[in-house]
Design a protein around this motif. Structure first.
Motif, PDB file in Angstrom:
ATOM      1  N   GLY A 116      -9.700 -10.323  -2.919  1.00 23.42           N
ATOM      2  CA  GLY A 116      -8.868 -11.524  -2.999  1.00 23.42           C
ATOM      3  C   GLY A 116      -8.439 -11.927  -1.609  1.00 23.42           C
ATOM      4  O   GLY A 116      -9.119 -11.599  -0.628  1.00 23.42           O
ATOM      5  N   ILE A 132       0.751   0.610 -11.757  1.00 21.66           N
ATOM      6  CA  ILE A 132       0.446  -0.739 -12.266  1.00 21.66           C
ATOM      7  C   ILE A 132       1.663  -1.647 -12.066  1.00 21.66           C
ATOM      8  O   ILE A 132       1.542  -2.802 -11.679  1.00 21.66           O
ATOM      9  CB  ILE A 132       0.016  -0.690 -13.763  1.00 21.66           C
ATOM     10  N   THR A 166      -9.272   2.210  -8.155  1.00 22.83           N
ATOM     11  CA  THR A 166      -8.649   2.902  -9.289  1.00 22.83           C
ATOM     12  C   THR A 166      -8.349   1.895 -10.404  1.00 22.83           C
ATOM     13  O   THR A 166      -8.465   2.216 -11.581  1.00 22.83           O
ATOM     14  CB  THR A 166      -7.307   3.551  -8.835  1.00 22.83           C
ATOM     15  N   CYS A 201       1.998  -3.087  -8.637  1.00 16.95           N
ATOM     16  CA  CYS A 201       1.200  -4.296  -8.431  1.00 16.95           C
ATOM     17  C   CYS A 201       1.750  -5.487  -9.203  1.00 16.95           C
ATOM     18  O   CYS A 201       1.693  -6.616  -8.738  1.00 16.95           O
ATOM     19  CB  CYS A 201      -0.252  -4.039  -8.807  1.00 16.95           C
ATOM     20  N   TYR A 244      -2.909  -7.472 -19.491  1.00 14.34           N
ATOM     21  CA  TYR A 244      -3.700  -8.624 -19.015  1.00 14.34           C
ATOM     22  C   TYR A 244      -4.971  -8.763 -19.845  1.00 14.34           C
ATOM     23  O   TYR A 244      -6.058  -8.377 -19.391  1.00 14.34           O
ATOM     24  CB  TYR A 244      -4.080  -8.452 -17.533  1.00 14.34           C
ATOM     25  N   ASN A 271      -1.861 -15.950 -10.759  1.00  9.08           N
ATOM     26  CA  ASN A 271      -2.338 -15.822  -9.375  1.00  9.08           C
ATOM     27  C   ASN A 271      -3.601 -16.652  -9.129  1.00  9.08           C
ATOM     28  O   ASN A 271      -4.206 -16.538  -8.066  1.00  9.08           O
ATOM     29  CB  ASN A 271      -2.638 -14.352  -9.049  1.00  9.08           C
ATOM     30  N   ARG A 331      -0.728 -13.761  -3.428  1.00  2.00           N
ATOM     31  CA  ARG A 331      -2.073 -13.202  -3.437  1.00  2.00           C
ATOM     32  C   ARG A 331      -2.875 -13.943  -4.490  1.00  2.00           C
ATOM     33  O   ARG A 331      -2.361 -14.279  -5.556  1.00  2.00           O
ATOM     34  CB  ARG A 331      -2.043 -11.715  -3.793  1.00  2.00           C
ATOM     35  N   THR A 332      -4.120 -14.188  -4.180  1.00  2.00           N
ATOM     36  CA  THR A 332      -4.973 -14.871  -5.137  1.00  2.00           C
ATOM     37  C   THR A 332      -6.393 -14.318  -5.037  1.00  2.00           C
ATOM     38  O   THR A 332      -6.663 -13.457  -4.208  1.00  2.00           O
ATOM     39  CB  THR A 332      -4.919 -16.402  -4.918  1.00  2.00           C
ATOM     40  N   ILE A 339      -8.552 -10.005   1.551  1.00  2.00           N
ATOM     41  CA  ILE A 339      -8.159  -8.649   1.163  1.00  2.00           C
ATOM     42  C   ILE A 339      -9.434  -7.920   0.725  1.00  2.00           C
ATOM     43  O   ILE A 339      -9.990  -8.229  -0.345  1.00  2.00           O
ATOM     44  CB  ILE A 339      -7.161  -8.644  -0.026  1.00  2.00           C
ATOM     45  N   PRO A 340      -9.914  -6.987   1.546  1.00  2.00           N
ATOM     46  CA  PRO A 340     -11.134  -6.276   1.154  1.00  2.00           C
ATOM     47  C   PRO A 340     -10.834  -5.265   0.043  1.00  2.00           C
ATOM     48  O   PRO A 340      -9.712  -4.783  -0.071  1.00  2.00           O
ATOM     49  CB  PRO A 340     -11.547  -5.529   2.431  1.00  2.00           C
ATOM     50  N   LEU A 347       0.389   6.654  -6.655  1.00  2.00           N
ATOM     51  CA  LEU A 347      -0.907   7.262  -6.987  1.00  2.00           C
ATOM     52  C   LEU A 347      -0.958   8.736  -6.578  1.00  2.00           C
ATOM     53  O   LEU A 347      -1.622   9.536  -7.235  1.00  2.00           O
ATOM     54  CB  LEU A 347      -2.061   6.492  -6.321  1.00  2.00           C
ATOM     55  N   LEU A 393      -4.131  -1.837 -18.736  1.00  2.00           N
ATOM     56  CA  LEU A 393      -4.440  -3.126 -18.093  1.00  2.00           C
ATOM     57  C   LEU A 393      -4.804  -4.168 -19.144  1.00  2.00           C
ATOM     58  O   LEU A 393      -4.361  -5.323 -19.076  1.00  2.00           O
ATOM     59  CB  LEU A 393      -5.581  -2.962 -17.078  1.00  2.00           C
ATOM     60  N   LYS A 450       0.831  -1.207   0.000  1.00  2.00           N
ATOM     61  CA  LYS A 450       0.000   0.000   0.000  1.00  2.00           C
ATOM     62  C   LYS A 450       0.863   1.252   0.000  1.00  2.00           C
ATOM     63  O   LYS A 450       0.544   2.219  -0.676  1.00  2.00           O
ATOM     64  CB  LYS A 450      -0.925   0.005   1.226  1.00  2.00           C
TER      65      LYS A 450
HETATM   66  C1  HEC Z   1      -2.441   0.951 -10.254  1.00  2.00           C
HETATM   67  C2  HEC Z   1      -3.325  -0.125 -10.431  1.00  2.00           C
HETATM   68  C3  HEC Z   1      -3.657  -1.001  -9.252  1.00  2.00           C
HETATM   69  C4  HEC Z   1      -4.075  -0.608  -8.014  1.00  2.00           C
HETATM   70  C5  HEC Z   1      -4.319   0.802  -7.507  1.00  2.00           C
HETATM   71  C6  HEC Z   1      -4.306  -1.822  -7.277  1.00  2.00           C
HETATM   72  N1  HEC Z   1      -4.014  -2.912  -8.046  1.00  2.00           N
HETATM   73 FE1  HEC Z   1      -4.222  -4.842  -7.522  1.00  2.00          FE
HETATM   74  N2  HEC Z   1      -3.430  -5.444  -9.258  1.00  2.00           N
HETATM   75  C7  HEC Z   1      -2.997  -4.590 -10.247  1.00  2.00           C
HETATM   76  C8  HEC Z   1      -2.266  -5.350 -11.228  1.00  2.00           C
HETATM   77  C9  HEC Z   1      -1.588  -4.810 -12.447  1.00  2.00           C
HETATM   78  C10 HEC Z   1      -2.300  -6.701 -10.795  1.00  2.00           C
HETATM   79  C11 HEC Z   1      -1.681  -7.913 -11.450  1.00  2.00           C
HETATM   80  C12 HEC Z   1      -0.421  -8.264 -10.692  1.00  2.00           C
HETATM   81  C13 HEC Z   1       0.347  -9.435 -11.259  1.00  2.00           C
HETATM   82  O1  HEC Z   1       0.613  -9.461 -12.463  1.00  2.00           O
HETATM   83  O2  HEC Z   1       0.674 -10.318 -10.460  1.00  2.00           O
HETATM   84  C14 HEC Z   1      -3.045  -6.708  -9.553  1.00  2.00           C
HETATM   85  C15 HEC Z   1      -3.283  -7.858  -8.831  1.00  2.00           C
HETATM   86  C16 HEC Z   1      -3.911  -7.869  -7.631  1.00  2.00           C
HETATM   87  C17 HEC Z   1      -4.180  -9.077  -6.859  1.00  2.00           C
HETATM   88  C18 HEC Z   1      -3.724 -10.503  -7.199  1.00  2.00           C
HETATM   89  C19 HEC Z   1      -4.743 -11.320  -7.892  1.00  2.00           C
HETATM   90  C20 HEC Z   1      -4.896 -10.984  -9.346  1.00  2.00           C
HETATM   91  O3  HEC Z   1      -5.953 -10.417  -9.657  1.00  2.00           O
HETATM   92  O4  HEC Z   1      -4.006 -11.270 -10.169  1.00  2.00           O
HETATM   93  C21 HEC Z   1      -4.813  -8.676  -5.746  1.00  2.00           C
HETATM   94  C22 HEC Z   1      -5.331  -9.580  -4.631  1.00  2.00           C
HETATM   95  C23 HEC Z   1      -4.912  -7.240  -5.792  1.00  2.00           C
HETATM   96  N3  HEC Z   1      -4.377  -6.790  -6.955  1.00  2.00           N
HETATM   97  C24 HEC Z   1      -5.449  -6.480  -4.793  1.00  2.00           C
HETATM   98  C25 HEC Z   1      -5.379  -5.097  -4.760  1.00  2.00           C
HETATM   99  C26 HEC Z   1      -5.756  -4.317  -3.605  1.00  2.00           C
HETATM  100  C27 HEC Z   1      -6.276  -4.874  -2.314  1.00  2.00           C
HETATM  101  C28 HEC Z   1      -5.524  -3.016  -3.921  1.00  2.00           C
HETATM  102  C29 HEC Z   1      -5.705  -1.810  -3.016  1.00  2.00           C
HETATM  103  C30 HEC Z   1      -4.955  -1.800  -1.791  1.00  2.00           C
HETATM  104  C31 HEC Z   1      -5.018  -2.996  -5.284  1.00  2.00           C
HETATM  105  N4  HEC Z   1      -4.937  -4.281  -5.754  1.00  2.00           N
HETATM  106  C32 HEC Z   1      -4.728  -1.854  -5.967  1.00  2.00           C
HETATM  107  C33 HEC Z   1      -3.199  -3.225 -10.318  1.00  2.00           C
HETATM  108  C34 HEC Z   1      -3.600  -2.458  -9.258  1.00  2.00           C
END
Ligand code: HEC
Length: 200
Positions: free
Chosen positions: A192, A71, A159, A74, A177, A105, A95-96, A151-152, A62, A173, A55
């Motif tokens: 997740g 992106i 966003t 993450c 993906y 994932n 994380r899943t 994970i809420p 952000l 995205l 975070k």
């Molecule tokens: C800027 C864009 C962005 C934000 C903001 C973001 N995510 Fe993601 N999130 C992603 C991307 C990109 C992936 C794919 C990661 C990978 O390739 O493993 C992802 C993957 C995940 C996954 C793993 C499962 C999956 O879908 O592949 C979880 C769980 C997750 N995010 C939770 C969160 C949570 C909770 C927050 C807020 C605290 C959050 N994300 C904020 C872009 C974002």
């Protein structure tokens, strides 16, 4: 000695034996239970550290309005942090979700079942902030401890996982993906879960 006396003596021996077995068993169950409580506390703490680091990185990107840069937090930082923790602890942490963005994932059978159970617990009104589940598995003598924590979907997360994703972010995205399923979330839903696997 008449046979009744012998029978009584045998009865008593049986009873003592049974009580001993029961006491030993309940002691063992208590030990297993307290080990489980300790383990869960350690997992919870590690998940907090992982989520906090993630975070922090996300907020920083952000705040600078760099959603595209975020992106990569993450996609690259998250697995990197997970790898570091996994190596340090000698566990697997990841994380899943039931709806993943990255197919890598995707949940295994146990994780799917647990995520579905989390959805049912949410439907019954349970607080997501403390929702977790753990289980000791015995795969042909190889003991594995498994733990998951929900994970809420928080505001910040929407966003990139919400219902109104900015077009440039959505485009990026989709480029990275094409099979993305992790959009359309609203606050208070389960985005997740963290999942930990420890071989004992
Ligand atoms: C800027 C864009 C962005 C934000 C903001 C973001 N995510 Fe993601 N999130 C992603 C991307 C990109 C992936 C794919 C990661 C990978 O390739 O493993 C992802 C993957 C995940 C996954 C793993 C499962 C999956 O879908 O592949 C979880 C769980 C997750 N995010 C939770 C969160 C949570 C909770 C927050 C807020 C605290 C959050 N994300 C904020 C872009 C974002």
């Amino acid at each position: 000695m008449d046979s009744r006396c012998c029978q009584n003596a045998e009865d008593i021996t049986h009873k003592v034996c049974l009580i001993t077995i029961l006491l030993t068993l309940s002691f063992q169950i208590a030990v297993i239970h307290s080990e489980e409580v300790d383990r869960n506390a350690e997992y919870r703490q590690t998940v907090r550290q992982y989520a906090g680091e993630l975070k922090g990185n996300l907020f920083a990107a952000l705040e600078g309005n760099d959603v595209i840069g975020a992106i990569s937090v993450c996609s690259q930082k998250a697995p990197q942090i997970a790898d570091n923790i996994s190596r340090e602890k000698n566990w697997e942490i990841r994380r899943t979700s039931l709806r993943v963005r990255n197919a890598e994932n995707a949940p295994d059978a146990w994780e799917s079942k647990t995520l579905e159970a989390f959805e049912q617990r949410r439907a019954r009104g349970e607080d997501l902030a403390t929702m977790e589940y753990s289980e000791l598995q015995d795969n042909l003598g190889q003991k594995v401890f498994r733990y998951m924590k929900v994970i809420p979907a928080g505001q910040l997360c929407l966003t990139c996982h919400g219902t109104q994703i900015a077009p440039d972010v959505q485009a990026k995205l989709m480029e990275l993906y094409p099979e993305d399923q992790s959009t359309g979330f609203s606050p208070g839903e389960i985005l997740g879960a963290f999942s930990i696997k420890q071989s004992l």
